[in-house]
Motif scaffolding. Structure first.
Motif, PDB file in Angstrom:
ATOM      1  N   TRP A  52      23.446  33.001  -2.576  1.00  0.00           N
ATOM      2  CA  TRP A  52      24.348  33.251  -3.511  1.00  0.00           C
ATOM      3  C   TRP A  52      24.382  32.198  -4.580  1.00  0.00           C
ATOM      4  O   TRP A  52      24.072  31.237  -4.165  1.00  0.00           O
ATOM      5  N   GLN A  53      25.200  32.588  -5.530  1.00  0.00           N
ATOM      6  CA  GLN A  53      25.012  31.404  -6.757  1.00  0.00           C
ATOM      7  C   GLN A  53      25.976  30.411  -6.529  1.00  0.00           C
ATOM      8  O   GLN A  53      27.327  30.546  -6.353  1.00  0.00           O
ATOM      9  N   SER A  54      25.520  29.180  -6.617  1.00  0.00           N
ATOM     10  CA  SER A  54      26.531  27.902  -6.123  1.00  0.00           C
ATOM     11  C   SER A  54      26.942  27.073  -7.257  1.00  0.00           C
ATOM     12  O   SER A  54      27.938  26.977  -7.682  1.00  0.00           O
ATOM     13  N   TYR A  55      25.622  26.829  -8.161  1.00  0.00           N
ATOM     14  CA  TYR A  55      25.581  26.337  -9.314  1.00  0.00           C
ATOM     15  C   TYR A  55      24.963  26.953 -10.435  1.00  0.00           C
ATOM     16  O   TYR A  55      24.174  28.235  -9.933  1.00  0.00           O
ATOM     17  N   PRO A  56      25.045  27.029 -11.796  1.00  0.00           N
ATOM     18  CA  PRO A  56      24.577  28.069 -12.545  1.00  0.00           C
ATOM     19  C   PRO A  56      22.868  28.207 -12.448  1.00  0.00           C
ATOM     20  O   PRO A  56      22.326  27.287 -12.310  1.00  0.00           O
ATOM     21  N   ASN A  57      22.521  29.311 -12.066  1.00  0.00           N
ATOM     22  CA  ASN A  57      21.171  29.540 -11.742  1.00  0.00           C
ATOM     23  C   ASN A  57      20.611  28.985 -10.445  1.00  0.00           C
ATOM     24  O   ASN A  57      19.530  28.872 -10.480  1.00  0.00           O
ATOM     25  N   ILE A  58      21.458  28.393  -9.849  1.00  0.00           N
ATOM     26  CA  ILE A  58      20.927  27.623  -8.746  1.00  0.00           C
ATOM     27  C   ILE A  58      21.539  28.352  -7.413  1.00  0.00           C
ATOM     28  O   ILE A  58      22.800  28.766  -7.269  1.00  0.00           O
ATOM     29  N   TYR A  59      20.986  28.804  -6.365  1.00  0.00           N
ATOM     30  CA  TYR A  59      21.409  29.651  -5.348  1.00  0.00           C
ATOM     31  C   TYR A  59      21.246  28.812  -3.800  1.00  0.00           C
ATOM     32  O   TYR A  59      20.237  28.408  -3.365  1.00  0.00           O
ATOM     33  N   ALA A  60      22.384  28.795  -3.219  1.00  0.00           N
ATOM     34  CA  ALA A  60      22.638  28.566  -1.926  1.00  0.00           C
ATOM     35  C   ALA A  60      21.771  29.492  -1.016  1.00  0.00           C
ATOM     36  O   ALA A  60      21.657  30.905  -1.600  1.00  0.00           O
ATOM     37  N   SER A  61      21.361  29.322   0.223  1.00  0.00           N
ATOM     38  CA  SER A  61      20.696  30.170   0.922  1.00  0.00           C
ATOM     39  C   SER A  61      21.384  30.331   2.342  1.00  0.00           C
ATOM     40  O   SER A  61      21.835  29.292   2.874  1.00  0.00           O
ATOM     41  N   GLY A  62      21.090  31.378   3.064  1.00  0.00           N
ATOM     42  CA  GLY A  62      21.648  31.338   4.434  1.00  0.00           C
ATOM     43  C   GLY A  62      21.270  32.430   5.408  1.00  0.00           C
ATOM     44  O   GLY A  62      20.423  33.411   4.613  1.00  0.00           O
ATOM     45  N   TRP A  63      21.804  32.744   6.469  1.00  0.00           N
ATOM     46  CA  TRP A  63      21.411  33.915   7.356  1.00  0.00           C
ATOM     47  C   TRP A  63      22.745  34.808   7.612  1.00  0.00           C
ATOM     48  O   TRP A  63      23.736  33.839   8.191  1.00  0.00           O
ATOM     49  N   LEU A  64      22.754  35.885   7.344  1.00  0.00           N
ATOM     50  CA  LEU A  64      24.035  36.652   7.374  1.00  0.00           C
ATOM     51  C   LEU A  64      23.745  37.460   8.671  1.00  0.00           C
ATOM     52  O   LEU A  64      23.111  38.478   8.881  1.00  0.00           O
ATOM     53  N   TYR A  65      24.673  37.111   9.815  1.00  0.00           N
ATOM     54  CA  TYR A  65      24.769  38.134  10.998  1.00  0.00           C
ATOM     55  C   TYR A  65      26.017  39.117  10.884  1.00  0.00           C
ATOM     56  O   TYR A  65      27.094  38.596  10.896  1.00  0.00           O
ATOM     57  N   LEU A  66      25.764  40.381  11.100  1.00  0.00           N
ATOM     58  CA  LEU A  66      26.617  41.314  11.009  1.00  0.00           C
ATOM     59  C   LEU A  66      26.727  42.362  12.403  1.00  0.00           C
ATOM     60  O   LEU A  66      25.630  42.920  12.817  1.00  0.00           O
ATOM     61  N   PRO A  67      27.860  42.250  12.902  1.00  0.00           N
ATOM     62  CA  PRO A  67      27.933  43.225  13.876  1.00  0.00           C
ATOM     63  C   PRO A  67      27.940  44.566  13.462  1.00  0.00           C
ATOM     64  O   PRO A  67      28.337  44.939  12.497  1.00  0.00           O
ATOM     65  N   LYS A  68      27.586  45.592  14.488  1.00  0.00           N
ATOM     66  CA  LYS A  68      27.651  47.087  13.893  1.00  0.00           C
ATOM     67  C   LYS A  68      28.922  47.693  14.050  1.00  0.00           C
ATOM     68  O   LYS A  68      29.038  49.019  13.841  1.00  0.00           O
ATOM     69  N   THR A  69      29.660  47.010  14.583  1.00  0.00           N
ATOM     70  CA  THR A  69      31.062  47.748  15.000  1.00  0.00           C
ATOM     71  C   THR A  69      31.974  47.920  13.762  1.00  0.00           C
ATOM     72  O   THR A  69      31.743  47.184  12.991  1.00  0.00           O
TER      73      THR A  69
END
Length: 694
Positions: free
Chosen positions: A116-133
Motif C-alpha cells: 500500500w502507498q505510504s509516501y508518494p510512489n513508495i509502498y509499505a508491504s505486509g502479509w494479510l491474513y483473512l479468515p473465511k468466515t
C-alpha cells in the motif's frame, strides 16, 4: 527515566570484542597513559559521565490530581511524540493504491501479500491474513520486531496464524529497521517515524477492507514490534485495544552511556529527539487511556522492572477515568519471547475487548500451529516487489529502488530550510539574533559557571611547558585541559583548540602549530570537551561491523533523546573553559580565538555562533551539519557561520557560503571574513589567529 534494547529502529550496536594478542604465558604489560592525561583514576571520566546521565534521566513519577488536568497534558504529550518522530505535520494521506501478490489457501483462512502507498510512489508491504468466515471481523495490526528475517521468523508468524484461526483479520507490516543516515537533520527518524506512519497507513488499509469492522482494530507486537505497538497506541485513536510485549521500560534503561549497571545497557536512541526532558514511557503509554491495554513482560530481559516501576504510573492515569480494569500487566519467568502462554493471554484480552468473549477456552491455541517456510512466503511477492533485507532486518517495498532514500528526499523536499531574503543591516541583525536563539534551544543550552578545580600540574609537551587543568563544567563534569603559556610576561590572548579526538591528538599531530602560536605570544588551551579525548566513554576497542565505536555512538545518540546533543555539551564545556580563563592573571579575556581542526570545524562554528566572548573563529574545514534532529528545518551551515558575525571568521572548505559572505557584507565587516575553497593549512590558521588577536 528508564528503558533499553531494540526499540523501533536499531542503530545496529553489535559489540565486537578484540581478540587476544598475547601468546600463552606472555604477560600483558599495562598501557602507559599519555603524558597529556589529566585524570588519574581509571574510571574517573566514566563515573562523571555516568553521574551526568543519572541526573539527566532521573525518573519523574506521574502525579495528576484530576482527569481534566491529565487531559490538558495528554494533548501536549501526543504532540511532542509526533514531533519527535518527524510526524508533525503528518505526511500526506495519499490513495492507498493497494496491490496484491499471490495467495496461499490454508483451508480456514487465506494469506495474501499486500502493498500500500505510504509516501508518494513508495509502498509499505505486509502479509494479510483473512479468515473465511462471513461478515465483519475484528482486526489486529501485527508489527514484527528485530527477529531474524522479520515477519517470516517463527515468533511473529505464529502470532498472526493464531489470530486468524481465532477469526481475526491480521495485517503483519514489514518493519523499517534501517534508514538513510542524514534523515534526522530534516526532522525525520528514518526507521521509527517511517514505521509508525506505515503502521498508521496499515490501519487505513484495514479500515478499507470489507471484511473488517473499522471500530474493532487492535495492535500487538513483541520486542521492536512491542515498541511499534506502543507508538501507534500513542498517536492513533483508531486502535481500540493493544497488547505490547517485551519492548518497553523507562527510557533510562535503554540509553545508558556505558554498561556499568545490570539494569542499564549501552543502547541507542530509537525514540526520537528531545523527549526525555518532557516525558517518559509510562506517561507516553498513558495517552492511550482509557482504551484497554495489556502489557506483557518477562523477568529475563530489560522489561523485568516494568510491573513494579512503570506500570503503577500507567494505572494511576486509568484510575482517573475509573477504568483500572482496562490496564493489565502480566509477567513470566523466562527470557525475551512471545511464546504460546503469552499469546494465549493476548488472545483472551482481544477476545474480551474486541469481541466481547470471556470464555477462557476460546483463547487456547492449538498445539499444531506451524509457520510457513521462507521459500513459500517469498513466492507471494509481486515480481520485482520483494523487500530487500540487510542483517536480518526488512526494509519496505518500492519497485526498483531502496525506498528509505526516497523517503529521505520526500522529507528534504518538504522541509528543507531556505535561506531568507533580507534587506539592510537591521533585518540581518534581527535574523541572526533569532537564529542564535533557535540554535541554543536545539542544543539544550544551559547556564554554567566554570572554574579551575584543584592545583595545576606542570609537564613538558612538545618542548613546551604545559599546565594540566581541570575545569568544572555542567554539574558533574570536569573538563581536562592543557594550558600552554605564551612566551613573555603580561596578559596574553588565548587560542582554544578543538579536535574530535581530543588534546592528545593535537599534541601529537599539531606540535609545530602549537609552537608557532606560543612563539607569537598567543597562549593555547587544549580541552577535552565531552565525547573527545579523556571525556569519551569508551577505550575505542568496542567497534562493531560498521566501524562504529559502540559506546561513543550510544552516548551520542542517547544525548539526543535527553535533549543535550554532544555539540551542545561541547558548547557548555567551552563556556566553562572561558570562565576559567577569565580568572587567570596571564590571559586577556577579550582576545579569545576558537580553532577547530581535523573534523571539529562544525563544532567550532556552532560554539562561535553562540558564545559572544569568542572574538575570532578559525576552522581548517567548515565540515558538515551533524545529525541533530530537525536542524535542516531551521538553518544550514553557511547561516551558522554567518551567526559568528560581526566577529572574525576564517574557514577552509567553505563551499556554497554565499549567505555568510552576504551577512558580513551587509553588516559592514567584510574584511573580518576569510573563506577558502580548500583546507586551511597550519600556517594559514596561525596567521589568521595572529592577525585577529595581536
Amino acid at each position: 527515566m528508564r528503558m533499553k534494547y531494540h526499540l523501533i529502529i536499531a542503530l545496529s550496536l553489535c559489540l565486537a570484542s578484540a581478540p587476544a594478542a598475547f601468546s600463552q604465558g606472555e604477560e600483558k604489560k599495562p598501557e602507559s597513559k599519555p603524558v597529556s592525561d589529566v585524570f588519574v583514576a581509571p574510571d574517573e571520566a566514566k563515573d562523571m559521565l555516568w553521574n551526568y546521565f543519572d541526573r539527566m534521566t532521573t525518573v519523574q513519577p506521574l502525579n495528576f490530581k484530576s482527569k481534566a488536568e491529565w487531559e490538558r497534558r495528554r494533548g501536549e504529550v501526543r504532540q511532542r511524540i509526533l514531533r519527535a518522530f518527524g510526524l508533525d505535520p503528518l505526511p500526506e494521506r495519499l490513495p492507498l493504491d493497494a496491490k496484491y501478490g499471490d495467495m496461499l489457501d490454508r483451508g480456514d483462512y487465506v494469506l495474501k501479500r499486500v502493498y500500500w502507498q505510504s509516501y508518494p510512489n513508495i509502498y509499505a508491504s505486509g502479509w494479510l491474513y483473512l479468515p473465511k468466515t462471513p461478515g465483519k471481523h475484528a482486526a489486529v495490526l501485527s508489527p514484527h520486531g528485530h527477529w531474524p528475517v522479520g515477519h517470516i521468523y517463527k515468533v511473529p508468524q505464529l502470532r498472526s496464524i493464531g489470530l486468524v484461526k481465532k477469526d481475526y483479520v491480521v495485517l503483519a507490516v514489514d518493519a523499517v529497521h534501517n534508514g538513510y543516515k542524514d534523515g534526522q537533520s530534516y526532522g525525520m527518524l528514518p526507521g521509527a517515524g517511517t514505521q509508525t506512519w506505515n503502521n498508521m497507513r496499515g490501519v487505513d488499509l484495514l479500515q478499507s477492507l470489507p471484511e473488517v469492522d473499522p471500530k474493532r482494530i487492535g495492535c500487538t507486537g513483541a520486542s521492536g514490534g512491542g515498541t511499534q505497538t506502543a507508538l501507534i497506541m500513542m498517536v492513533d485513536d483508531r486502535i481500540a485495544a493493544a497488547v505490547p510485549a517485551v519492548g518497553f521500560v523507562h527510557f533510562r534503561n535503554l540509553v545508558g552511556p556505558i554498561k556499568s549497571r545490570e539494569d542499564v545497557m549501552v543502547g541507542c536512541c530509537c525514540y526520537g529527539w528531545d523527549l526525555l526532558p518532557f516525558t517518559d514511557i509510562p506517561e507516553m503509554f498513558s495517552v492511550f487511556a482509557p482504551r484497554p491495554a495489556l502489557f506483557l513482560t518477562v523477568k529475563g530481559d530489560w522489561t523485568k522492572e516494568f510491573p513494579t516501576h512503570d506500570f503503577p504510573d500507567i494505572q494511576s492515569i486509568y484510575r482517573l477515568y475509573g477504568a483500572e480494569d482496562r490496564a493489565e500487566c502480566e509477567q513470566w519467568d523466562w527470557g525475551h519471547d512471545y511464546n504460546k502462554p503469552m499469546r494465549e493471554k493476548m488472545y483472551a484480552f482481544f477476545n474480551k475487548w474486541l469481541k466481547g468473549i470471556d470464555d477462557p477456552t476460546a483463547a487456547v491455541e492449538p498445539d499444531d500451529l506451524k509457520e510457513e517456510s521462507e521459500e513459500t512466503l517469498k513466492t507471494l511477492n509481486l515480481p520485482g516487489w520483494d523487500y530487500p533485507r540487510r542483517n536480518g532486518s526488512a526494509y519496505f517495498c518500492v519497485q526498483g529502488s531502496y525506498p528509505m532514500y526516497d523517503v529521505y528526499y520526500y522529507y528534504r523536499a518538504r522541509f528543507e530550510h531556505k535561506p531568507p531574503t533580507l534587506a539592510g543591516r537591521v533585518e540581518w541583525q534581527k535574523y541572526l539574533a533569532s537564529l542564535r536563539t533557535n540554535l541554543a534551544d536545539l542544543l539544550g543550552d544551559v547556564p554554567v559557571e566554570g572554574q579551575r578545580v584543584g592545583s595545576a600540574q606542570t609537564v613538558e609537551i612538545s618542548g613546551l611547558q604545559a599546565e594540566k587543568l581541570r575545569v568544572r563544567s555542567e554539574a558533574e563534569i570536569q573538563v581536562p585541559a592543557l594550558f600552554l603559556k605564551a612566551e613573555g610576561e603580561g596578559r596574553h590572548p588565548v587560542a582554544i583548540v578543538l579536535h574530535p579526538k581530543g588534546k592528545q591528538e593535537v599534541v601529537e599531530q599539531k606540535d609545530e602549530m602549537l609552537k608557532l602560536l606560543t612563539s607569537k605570544g598567543i597562549s593555547v588551551l587544549l580541552p577535552d570537551v565531552r565525547t573527545t579525548g579523556e571525556l569519551v566513554v569508551s577505550d575505542g576497542k568496542k567497534i562493531n561491523q560498521f566501524g562504529y565505536n559502540v559506546e561513543l555512538a550510544a552516548y551520542r545518540w542517547g544525548s539526543f533523546l535527553w535533549g543535550r546533543p554532544y555539540v551542545g555539551q561541547a558548547l557548555t564545556d567551552i563556556r566553562a573553559c572561558i570562565d576559567a580563563l577569565e580568572r587567570r592573571h596571564d590571559v586577556d579575556p577579550k582576545r579569545v580565538a576558537l580553532i577547530g581542526i581535523n573534523g571539529a570545524g562544525t563544532d567550532a562554528l556552532f560554539v562561535g555562533a553562540l558564545e559572544p566572548r569568542i572574538s575570532t573563529v578559525c576552522v581548517d574545514s567548515a565540515g558538515w551539519l551533524p545529525d541533530i534532529f530537525g536542524i535542516r528545518r531551521i538553518t544550514d551551515l553557511p547561516e551558522i557561520a554567518a551567526a559568528v558575525a560581526p566577529r572574525r571568521l576564517a574557514a577552509g572548505n567553505a563551499l556554497g557560503f554565499d549567505f555568510t559572505r552576504q551577512a558580513y557584507r551587509e553588516l559592514g565587516v567584510t574584511p573580518r571574513l576569510q573563506l577558502k575553497q580548500g583546507n586551511l593549512a597550519e600556517t594559514d590558521i596561525v596567521d589568521a589567529v595572529a592577525n585577529a588577536l595581536l
